[in-house]
Enzyme design. Structure first.
Site, PDB file in Angstrom:
ATOM      1  CD  GLU A  27      33.399  51.713  41.744  1.00  0.00           C
ATOM      2  OE1 GLU A  27      32.167  52.011  42.011  1.00  0.00           O
ATOM      3  OE2 GLU A  27      34.018  51.399  40.826  1.00  0.00           O
ATOM      4  CG  ASP A  81      57.967  18.160  62.008  1.00  0.00           C
ATOM      5  OD1 ASP A  81      59.105  17.748  61.624  1.00  0.00           O
ATOM      6  OD2 ASP A  81      57.554  18.116  63.224  1.00  0.00           O
ATOM      7  CG  ASP A  92      30.440  47.338  40.302  1.00  0.00           C
ATOM      8  OD1 ASP A  92      29.865  46.674  39.501  1.00  0.00           O
ATOM      9  OD2 ASP A  92      31.497  47.961  40.203  1.00  0.00           O
TER      10      ASP A  92
END
Length: 887
Positions: free
Chosen positions: A284, A326, A711
């Site tokens: 998560e 360009d 985590d």
């Protein structure tokens, strides 16, 4: 096609009298019919709707479901963490999108505020928004063009159209021209003036043929307004990963619950375990980690002059393999510069960055005449006036012949302005013993009126042989895409009229000028090619000029690799798309062509970056996977349509940004693989114990705690890993490449399997110390607590140690440097401190149902925890040997 019809036809069709213009009543009626002359955009989305759009993601849905379940089972802390991650991710996405859509607003601001028109026989100044088709508009120097206009009259009219066409010098306009070819490009339509371009010289008069969204600039606005947003490769990978993990998590819940039901276990306990494991299976923290890593990458990139507007653009840069650039202002300096001159039968190169050049007497006469016959100024690095004349004034400064000093010594007393038919300009200046005419312009026209030439300080007759020599030099310079101007003079004792100036001239010589390449771009293109990136030039300028610059920079090898806009029109879409890889230069192209080119490259699976600075670049900037606008010379429109802005307008900054993008993606991938390895280890440990009817080695709260400490800090620290020095020696990543390609999936499975098995082994040893095994019944709570503590510590410690080996897929910890990522070392130390605190502080130990371990068991669990790290390092040795053999 207004440019292909005569003035009389157009005035008749628009029902307007050239001398009186529209009457007031007719203007009002047409305003109601055609609407105001302003650009329109889509209705803007509200902040709330933009916020909820960010929540449309499978991974987000699963996280919200997990948050709901954790609230139901009373795990409020976990619910808060999950919801915080979801909201943070949505807010970051909201900010990106809110800032992204500024292009149309910028276009609207570019429209001219006031215009001079003929209404009811009088010249009036009106708001440009009130212009209608049929209005007669008067143009003079300094005014923006308020709409698309078919010129009816013109006198030495020049219009700066670089923002629309890409040409580096103002375009000469002639109302008398008619073009029968329907494919005539915008840059060649000399009888037209387009909205938002600027009149720089002369005057003109024309009839409005298109307003608002019907103008050329309006067509660009329509393209910008289309919903062509595409997901980046990272977003696609994460969406796929989210869906997969979501289904896996649901499957795990159902499977474990069914097995527990068959085995007759405590269903409520197993429900909590399966839910906890499902939450553990989903990283998560991943959306937040990705957002944080990208945001920190943006900060680093800003220090190298690259401002990223959209976070996913950082990652997209990492797999760019085509840069469509360009020419004007991006590859070149957007500054006309004299690079050669021809005097006394000699061609000489002019150094780019030089001052105080020594000149021969003939060279002094050449430069002096050019400077005195110019109206431009150049002081403190800033020039005003025609770019060609600015280049001549700069040439004077290089030879210490400054315009200010020359004009004070040789005051101008007469002139004959430039005329597009004569292609000449003359001035009459005071000399010591009288006056001197200085005439500059097209060499072929000068040769018609010159009778003598200056060679080695002597004035000699201009023979046919010398004329041919001049024409030969002109041809040679033109073949090098140089703009060639000649200059001559004649002395007179009296002030003469302008009509008598241009005759019996003494031709001094000529100069060749060009908008030169940026000095640093050539090295950047070499670096880009070495990294597997193909540079492409796209410009509105002429083919020969474009190819000459492209050859010098190493973009193209021959003119056969170039294509013009009209040639694109002659090819079918299918043929053009199939042959796109044959070309490296696209010249004289329109905004629609630029979009077509970008889409053709994308069709072949390329990740395309488009760089530019003009209004004409905006649609292709938006169509590209990543649009890069110039910060200094770039228009607001191009900046609004882009994903990234270069504050130094330096092409080489793009290459540095690509390197940063590659490293950022690699870091995100490390975090993803690490998280999945850790989560897989938790799933294996629990699933195996349920499947074989063993005691559960970890409680739901313990699983969620380990998920929390592994985590977050280690995963984020991996995302902050220093860049790999060799990343630009490899080809760009295939955008279709999975997160699990090149052995990453194997590493995730191997790491997860080892972590899961060693967790069970530690649990087994904890039971064994008290004389129990995994299949035993009625194990006392105290024994289970001790064994679970062993498993708890091994699961956390093995994940923390394993993060070290995840820093590079093949290089060892020593090669990457053990302490080169202090964030990761800090994350591991913090993780161990938190883990030690949980099992040693009585309050937390009771809450998590763990206890302090013996010194022997500490040694044992640390040994188990190091096994995945050592095994992965051993595998790397074989991978490095394999790589060496493959070289």
């Amino acid at each position: 096609m207004w440019f292909s019809r005569s003035q009389e036809e157009i005035l008749k069709e628009l029902d307007v009298n050239l001398h009186t213009g529209l009457n007031t009543e007719e203007a009002v009626r047409r305003l109601e019919e055609y609407g105001e002359n302003k650009l329109k955009g889509k209705p803007k989305k509200s902040i709330i709707s933009l916020f909820f759009i960010q929540l449309k993601d499978m991974l987000i849905y699963v996280l919200l479901g997990a948050a709901l379940v954790t609230i139901i089972i009373g795990e409020y802390v976990d619910a808060i963490i999950i919801l915080f991650v979801v909201v943070l991710n949505a807010v970051i996405g909201l900010v990106q999108e809110y800032k992204a859509e500024k292009a149309i607003e910028a276009l609207q601001q570019m429209t001219a505020p006031k215009s001079l028109v003929k209404r009811s026989g009088e010249i009036k100044e009106v708001d440009s928004q009130e212009l209608v088709p049929g209005d007669i508009v008067i143009l003079d120097a300094g005014r923006y063009i308020p709409a698309d206009i078919r010129l009816i009259e013109s006198a030495n009219l020049q219009i700066e159209e670089s923002a629309l066409t890409g040409e580096s010098v103002p375009s000469n306009k002639d109302a008398k021209d008619i073009f029968t070819d329907p494919k005539t490009s915008l840059g060649d339509q000399s009888n037209m003036a387009f909205m938002s371009t600027l009149t720089t010289y002369g005057r003109g008069e024309g009839v409005v043929v298109a307003t608002a969204m019907d103008t050329q600039i309006g067509k660009i606005a329509k393209i910008l307004d289309e919903d062509i947003e595409e997901m980046t490769p990272l977003q696609k990978r994460l969406e796929e990963l989210g869906k997969t993990l979501g289904f896996i998590a649901i499957g795990i819940c159902v499977l474990i619950f069914i097995i527990a039901l068959i085995q007759g276990r405590d269903l409520f306990e197993m429900f909590l375990t399966s839910i906890s494991l499902a939450v553990a299976a989903i990283p998560e923290g991943l959306p937040a980690i990705v957002a944080i890593v990208l945001a920190l990458g943006v900060t680093r990139m800003s220090k190298i002059n690259a401002i990223v507007k959209k976070l996913p653009a950082v990652e997209t840069l990492g797999c760019v393999n085509v840069i469509c650039s360009d020419k004007t202002g991006t590859l070149t300096q957007n500054k006309m510069t004299v690079v050669k001159h021809y005097v006394s039968n000699q061609v000489k190169d002019i150094p780019a960055e030089s001052t105080g050049l020594e000149a021969t007497s003939d060279e002094k006469e050449l430069v002096k005449s050019f400077v005195l016959c110019s109206d431009a100024t150049y002081e403190n690095g800033e020039g005003t006036g025609d770019p060609t004349e600015i280049a001549l004034v700069v040439l004077g400064d290089k030879y210490n012949l400054s315009r200010k000093i020359l004009n004070s010594q040789h005051k101008r007393v007469g002139e004959k302005p430039f005329d597009s038919d004569r292609k000449l300009m003359s001035t009459l200046n005071i000399e010591e013993n009288g006056y001197r005419v200085h005439t500059k312009g097209a060499v072929d026209n000068l040769l018609k009126i010159a009778t003598k030439t200056l060679i080695d300080g002597k004035v000699i007759p201009l023979t046919e042989e010398l004329r041919n020599e001049y024409l030969k030099v002109v041809e040679e310079m033109s073949n090098q895409a140089l703009r060639v101007l000649g200059v001559g003079y004649k002395d007179t004792t009296t002030i003469i009229e302008s009509e008598d100036m241009e005759s019996d001239l003494i031709l001094i010589g000529l100069v060749g000028m060009i908008d030169p390449p940026r000095l640093e771009v050539k090295a950047s293109i070499i670096e880009a090619k070495a990294a597997g990136i193909m540079p492409i030039m796209i410009t509105g300028d002429h083919k020969n000029t474009a190819v000459a610059i492209a050859k010098e920079l190493g973009i193209a090898d021959s003119i056969e690799q170039s294509l013009t806009g009209s040639e694109i029109e002659e090819m079918s879409d299918e043929e053009f798309t199939n042959r796109i890889n044959e070309y490296r230069v696209f010249a004289r192209v329109s905004p629609e062509h630029k979009v077509k080119i970008v889409k053709a490259y994308k069709y072949h699976g390329n990740i395309v970056s488009m760089t530019g600075d003009g209004v004409n670049d905006a649609p292709s900037l938006k169509s590209a996977d990543i649009g890069v606008a110039m910060g200094i010379t770039g228009t607001d429109v191009s900046k609004g349509a882009s994903d990234m802005i270069l504050t130094d307008d330096n092409f080489s900054t793009i290459v540095h940004a690509i390197e940063e993008g590659r490293n950022i993606y690699n870091n995100i991938k490390k975090s993803v693989i690490f998280l999945l390895s850790c989560n897989l280890g938790e799933v294996i440990a629990i699933f195996a114990s349920v499947l074989f009817f063993w005691p559960i080695p970890l409680l739901p709260t313990q699983i969620l705690w380990i998920n929390l400490i592994t985590d977050t800090f280690p995963a984020i620290a991996l995302g902050l890993d220093p860049g790999d020095r060799d990343v630009m020696k490899k080809k760009p990543r295939d955008p279709k490449e999975s997160f699990f390609a090149k052995g990453a999936g194997f590493r995730a499975i191997l790491g997860g399997t080892l972590i899961g098995i060693l967790t069970l082994v530690a649990f087994y040893f904890g039971l064994k110390e008290y004389g129990y095994n995994l299949g035993a019944n009625d194990i006392p709570d105290g024994v289970l607590i001790y064994a679970r503590t062993m498993a708890f510590v091994v699961l956390a410690a093995s994940q923390l140690f394993y993060s070290l080996t995840m820093r590079h897929p093949t290089k060892s910890i020593v090669q990457v440097g053990l302490f080169s990522n202090l964030y990761l070392i800090g994350a591991i130390v913090i993780g161990f401190i938190l883990q030690l605190g949980v099992i040693s502080i009585p309050f937390f130990a009771r809450a998590f149902r763990v206890q302090m371990l013996s010194l022997y068991d500490w040694g044992l669990v640390i040994l188990f925890a190091l096994v995945p790290l050592f095994i992965n390092e051993i595998i790397k040795i074989f991978l490095r040997r394999k790589d060496k053999q493959g070289e």
